[in-house]
Design a protein around this motif. Structure first.
Motif, mmCIF file in Angstrom:
data_model
loop_
_atom_site.group_PDB
_atom_site.id
_atom_site.type_symbol
_atom_site.label_atom_id
_atom_site.label_comp_id
_atom_site.label_asym_id
_atom_site.label_seq_id
_atom_site.Cartn_x
_atom_site.Cartn_y
_atom_site.Cartn_z
ATOM 1 N N VAL A 158 35.995 -39.338 110.873
ATOM 2 C CA VAL A 158 36.866 -40.123 110.062
ATOM 3 C C VAL A 158 38.453 -39.688 110.331
ATOM 4 C CG1 VAL A 158 37.189 -41.719 107.999
ATOM 5 C CG2 VAL A 158 35.043 -41.296 109.181
ATOM 6 N N THR A 159 38.588 -38.460 109.783
ATOM 7 C CA THR A 159 39.817 -37.987 109.597
ATOM 8 C C THR A 159 40.617 -38.111 111.014
ATOM 9 O OG1 THR A 159 39.111 -36.557 107.763
ATOM 10 C CG2 THR A 159 41.286 -36.272 108.723
ATOM 11 N N ALA A 160 40.012 -37.915 112.092
ATOM 12 C CA ALA A 160 40.615 -37.882 113.401
ATOM 13 C C ALA A 160 41.172 -38.945 113.646
ATOM 14 C CB ALA A 160 39.421 -37.509 114.520
ATOM 15 N N GLN A 161 40.997 -40.316 113.131
ATOM 16 C CA GLN A 161 41.596 -41.607 113.308
ATOM 17 C C GLN A 161 43.117 -41.452 112.855
ATOM 18 O OE1 GLN A 161 39.355 -43.431 114.979
ATOM 19 N NE2 GLN A 161 38.172 -41.838 114.449
ATOM 20 N N LEU A 162 43.478 -40.511 112.004
ATOM 21 C CA LEU A 162 44.645 -40.335 111.693
ATOM 22 C C LEU A 162 45.639 -40.034 112.710
ATOM 23 C CD1 LEU A 162 44.866 -38.208 108.343
ATOM 24 C CD2 LEU A 162 45.191 -40.873 108.584
ATOM 25 N N VAL A 163 45.276 -39.503 113.845
ATOM 26 C CA VAL A 163 45.835 -38.914 114.941
ATOM 27 C C VAL A 163 46.109 -40.113 115.936
ATOM 28 C CG1 VAL A 163 45.623 -37.403 117.003
ATOM 29 C CG2 VAL A 163 45.161 -36.671 114.978
ATOM 30 N N MET A 164 44.829 -40.982 115.881
ATOM 31 C CA MET A 164 45.249 -42.262 116.587
ATOM 32 C C MET A 164 45.948 -43.473 116.037
ATOM 33 S SD MET A 164 41.282 -42.759 117.871
ATOM 34 C CE MET A 164 40.152 -41.561 118.541
#
Length: 259
Positions: A158-164
């Protein structure tokens, strides 16, 4: 005749993620090319399989021989050692920056980059660890261990979406790790979803827990933090990722406690 051979092996990128996100001596196996560290976020949930597995095993096996409270504390301490408190460091810097920097973007970034911990950082760590311990103590050992196995990769996915969703807030030479994560491709996004959702789907199927709130509430926490980060910084930092990861993970534990 010389040919150009790509020195990067297929396993270098996940290996770089394990080297970056843990303090286990994976670097003894091989040192991946520096470019591989730009894609470590794409394998972040997979590292959660390991760190969550170690934490869950410590909690469950410890509960067989020790008082449950000691097993919970031991599990938390083991995770801190395995990860080098990387995400906790981000949590403290995040609260110091956003708590002490007001609405001044440059001041927030400067505070987060400062290696000294402030009042907001100390308070955030104390309350986070207390809530984490209390949440785990409220569950039976088996449930707590299974929840850790599911929540750890899911929170990283879920947190990886910040990079997207947003750019990096600093220049690459200003980054603490001297590395800026690349924006995941479509294939990498699918891989992230598989890494993060497989343990969660298995957990929901095995426990029969209500899945809608278990998915919705942590994602809502991430989205609210995203809005805050975008409004103040117009970009993410590694500290932001670490803080969001822990808070999303904590949201999973609290939702389980509420059911």
């Amino acid at each position: 005749m010389q040919t150009n051979i790509d020195p990067t092996r297929w396993y270098d990128r996940p290996l770089a993620a394990f080297i970056f996100f843990t303090r286990l001596p994976f670097w003894r196996l091989r040192q991946p090319p520096k470019a591989c560290y730009k894609s470590v976020v794409e394998w972040w949930p997979l590292t959660g399989w390991l760190t969550g597995g170690v934490m869950a095993a410590t909690l469950y096996l410890g509960s067989l021989y020790l008082p449950y409270a000691i097993a919970v504390l031991a599990a938390i301490v083991v995770r801190l050692f395995v990860t080098g408190a990387l995400h906790e460091d981000g949590l403290a810097d995040f609260f110091d920056g956003f708590g002490g920097g007001g609405s001044d973007r440059e001041r927030i970034l400067a505070i987060m980059k400062d290696s000294h911990i402030g009042t907001y950082g100390v308070i955030s760590l104390v309350f986070y660890e207390l809530l984490l311990a209390a949440a785990l103590l409220s569950m039976p050992p088996e449930t707590a261990a299974l929840t850790i196995l599911a929540a750890t990769p899911f929170a990283r996915m879920v947190t990886a979406q910040l990079v997207m969703m947003m750019p990096y807030a600093r220049r690459e030479d200003e980054a603490k790790s001297k590395t800026v994560y690349r924006r995941p491709t479509t294939a990498a996004g699918i891989s992230l979803a598989v890494q993060g959702m497989v343990p969660m789907v298995a957990y929901i199927w095995y426990t029969g827990i209500r899945w809608d709130m278990l998915i919705f509430i942590p994602c809502l926490v991430m989205y609210c933090l995203y809005l805050l980060i975008w409004r103040r910084l117009h970009g993410y930092t590694g500290d932001c990722c670490g803080a969001v990861c822990l808070l999303v993970e904590l949201a999973v534990f609290l939702v389980v406690c509420a059911q």
